[in-house]
Design a protein around this motif. Structure first.
Motif, short mmCIF file in Angstrom:
data_model
loop_
_atom_site.label_atom_id
_atom_site.label_comp_id
_atom_site.label_asym_id
_atom_site.label_seq_id
_atom_site.Cartn_x
_atom_site.Cartn_y
_atom_site.Cartn_z
N PHE A 132 0.86 -1.19 0.00
CA PHE A 132 0.00 0.00 0.00
C PHE A 132 0.89 1.23 0.00
N MET A 133 0.55 2.18 -0.84
CA MET A 133 1.26 3.46 -0.85
C MET A 133 0.31 4.49 -0.25
N VAL A 134 0.74 5.12 0.83
CA VAL A 134 -0.11 6.10 1.50
C VAL A 134 0.43 7.51 1.22
N ASN A 135 -0.40 8.36 0.66
CA ASN A 135 -0.02 9.73 0.33
C ASN A 135 0.34 10.47 1.63
N ALA A 136 1.59 10.93 1.72
CA ALA A 136 2.06 11.58 2.95
C ALA A 136 1.45 12.97 3.15
N GLN A 137 0.78 13.48 2.13
CA GLN A 137 0.21 14.83 2.24
C GLN A 137 -1.19 14.81 2.81
N ASP A 138 -1.92 13.70 2.54
CA ASP A 138 -3.30 13.71 3.02
C ASP A 138 -3.80 12.37 3.54
N GLY A 139 -2.92 11.35 3.56
CA GLY A 139 -3.29 10.06 4.12
C GLY A 139 -4.17 9.20 3.21
#
Lengths: 452, 157
Positions: free
Chosen positions: A345-352
């Motif tokens: 899973f890749m989680v966007n560090a800017q908005d989760g």
């Protein structure tokens, strides 16, 4: 803290009356000698901004461009200064707006200009309105200093040479207005650097080479970036690096807001610090939170994680050919080496948000992007695969039974001129080789090969 | 542009822009430079606005861009220690609050300012700062946690 306390506290921050009055006066007079010379630097930037490009207030200068500016004669600098001071108006005017094509070309040519692609000639200057009209009627580009008006050809678009002449004129004018200040700073810098070298330290050129080597190590492409550098003897207030003298060598791309900074010890050339990226101030999710988000998503999907090994890491998205278009993210993955089962899973560090997920043959990011690509008239994954298969067979490589991994990105990086592309990797288990291709998502052209 | 119009625009928006630039840059001198740059672009663009709210949002967006770019190039100047931050005179009762606010990361400071001081909604802040609504919500949540703001209304519409 109460909300009212916050509101009251911030509301008490006001500009002093005198500062406001001075600002009004400066705006009315279009005073060119503002704090830090920002106004002068803003002139060329206004030209670019008029073309619809957002630019920063401080424009940096590459070495080649810097050399070009520094080679201007004192007479040229004086002449440009006087043009601005003597103009009857507050700002530049144009006899017609730029066309959309001209604006696009201007943005592209500005990048090339910074890299040292200069015009052959200087911008033609008119000495009267009658002369300016005569030039325009003859289909020529010219500038009338007395009214600060650019006369663009009326019945055709600007050529590349003409756009470069405009950019060059603007840059020189900005530089001339700052010249006194810049020259004083340059002289101070030269003296300090001389002292550093005399006492056994490294030169400016050596510092730049060190920074360039580091760029290569990191695989960073600086095409289209502006380069700047300066020396600091480490004695200022708010000193960094324990008072060590250093060179700062940096590259910036004003269009993608990407910046690479290196601070190099002026005595021994070691890299004291580096800053790579442009996204840090947008990161709000911690790594632990990203793990929790991914774990929750795995549970929603009904994935059993017993017997799986979990790993996680952060990628800032500034790497070359970043497949997620430069978005900073956390990767959280589970692997079962017995059953050869992998989930990530890749989680966007800017908005989760979940940027990508891969499980049981499903891969969210490329599947969505491929679907959009086909809907927009691009080629499908299968078509891209067949194109690369044909290329391999031309080279005598048999692809029967060979595994093929397909990735797609709509790519917002500088590589491949921002084109969307498939990354197709043929993995030959028998001869332990792999053959990779980047394929244009729009028309199937093979952009580049990699691997064995 | 008419002289009176310039005076009017500076008086109308000067302090608003100054406050947001101080919050982002933590320095009065830089904030003044940034505000002047915002007004220069305003004059150069000759933009037509559909309403005063549109005009205000445009100015805030430009101020945000300018401040972010100035922060990028801050490495040319000494780092400003939080204790040496110079944002001009403040009443004593405001200093502690401002100190707390200024310790937040700049991205969060900007959102806190726009939401609590200027009263913008999530969607509006998203447009001004050019980030997703989700990102705005996260930053607000962070800011509230760190400032421990007690709210009468927790709705995040």
């Amino acid at each position: 803290m109460r909300k009212e306390d916050l509101i009251n506290a911030v509301s008490s921050i006001v500009m002093e009356d005198e500062a406001q009055a001075n600002m009004i006066e400066a705006l009315k007079n279009q005073d060119t000698k503002r704090h830090g010379g920002m106004k002068a630097a803003g002139v060329i930037l206004a030209l670019i901004a008029a073309a619809g490009v957002s630019v920063p207030a401080y424009a940096l200068v590459t070495s080649r461009l810097q050399e070009r500016m520094e080679n201007m004669t004192p007479e040229t600098i004086t002449s440009l200064e006087q043009q601005v001071q003597n103009a009857d108006v507050d700002s530049d005017s144009f006899n017609r707006p730029y066309s959309a094509t001209e604006q696009q070309r201007m943005e592209q040519l500005y990048t090339e200009y910074l890299e040292g692609y200069f015009p052959q000639n200087d911008l033609l200057l008119a000495d009267s309105e009658e002369k300016a009209s005569e030039y325009v009627q003859s289909g020529l580009l010219c500038f009338l200093p007395s009214t600060s008006t650019f006369y663009l050809p009326l019945y055709r678009e600007l050529t590349d040479e003409e756009i470069l002449e405009l950019l060059d004129f603007m840059k020189k004018r900005d530089y001339a207005l700052l010249a006194g200040e810049v020259m004083a700073r340059e002289e101070e810098q030269r003296n300090l650097i001389q002292e550093n070298v005399k006492s056994g330290g490294i030169t400016e050129e050596e510092a730049i080479e060190i920074a360039q080597s580091r760029l290569q190590e990191l695989g960073l492409n600086v095409t289209g970036f502006e380069m700047n550098h300066y020396y600091d003897d480490g004695k200022d207030m708010g000193v960094r690096y324990g008072g060590a003298a250093y060179y700062n060598v940096n590259w910036s791309n004003i269009f993608s807001h990407t910046y690479y900074y290196f601070w190099i010890n002026a005595e021994d050339g070691t890299i004291l610090d580096e800053h790579i990226g442009g996204n840090e101030d947008n990161i709000v999710i911690t790594e632990q939170e990203a793990i929790e988000i991914a774990t929750k998503r795995a549970a929603e999907l009904g994935l059993q994680l017993d017997g799986f090994e979990m790993n996680h890491g952060f990628e800032d998205g500034t790497g070359r050919r970043d497949i997620y278009g430069g978005i900073p993210r956390y990767g959280v993955n589970w692997a079962n080496f017995v059953s050869h089962t992998y989930y990530y899973f890749m989680v966007n560090a800017q908005d989760g948000s979940i940027l990508d997920e891969s499980y049981e043959g499903h891969r969210k990011y490329p599947e969505e992007k491929i679907r959009q690509n086909v809907e927009n008239g691009g080629i499908s994954a299968e078509e891209a695969k067949e194109i690369t298969r044909a290329r391999l067979e031309e080279q005598g490589i048999d692809t029967t039974g060979v595994g093929c991994d397909i990735w797609f990105t709509d790519n917002h990086s500088a590589d491949f001129d921002g084109k969307s592309y498939y990354k197709i990797t043929w993995i030959h288990d028998e001869n332990r080789k792999f053959y990779g291709f980047y394929v244009d998502g729009r028309d199937g052209t093979i952009l580049e090969g990699y691997g064995n | 542009m008419e002289s009176e119009k310039i005076t009017e625009i500076v008086h109308t928006y000067g302090n608003l822009l100054y406050r947001v630039c101080v919050v982002m840059l933590r320095n009065a001198q830089d904030a003044e430079d940034a505000v002047q740059e915002v007004f220069c672009r305003y004059l150069e663009k000759h933009k037509t606005f559909s309403s005063p709210e549109h005009e205000k949002a445009w100015l805030l967006t430009v101020a945000n861009h300018i401040c972010k770019d100035m922060l990028r190039f801050r490495s040319r100047h000494p780092q400003i220690d939080i204790d040496d931050m110079d944002i001009g005179y403040l009443p004593a009762e405001s200093s502690a609050v401002i100190q707390e606010l200024m310790q937040l990361p700049v991205a969060i400071r900007a959102v806190i300012y726009l939401h609590y001081i200027e009263g913008y909604k999530i969607r509006e802040i998203s447009k001004i700062l050019k980030v997703s609504e989700q990102a705005v919500k996260k930053r607000l949540q962070r800011g509230r946690e760190q400032l421990r703001i007690r709210l009468e209304d927790q709705a995040m519409s």
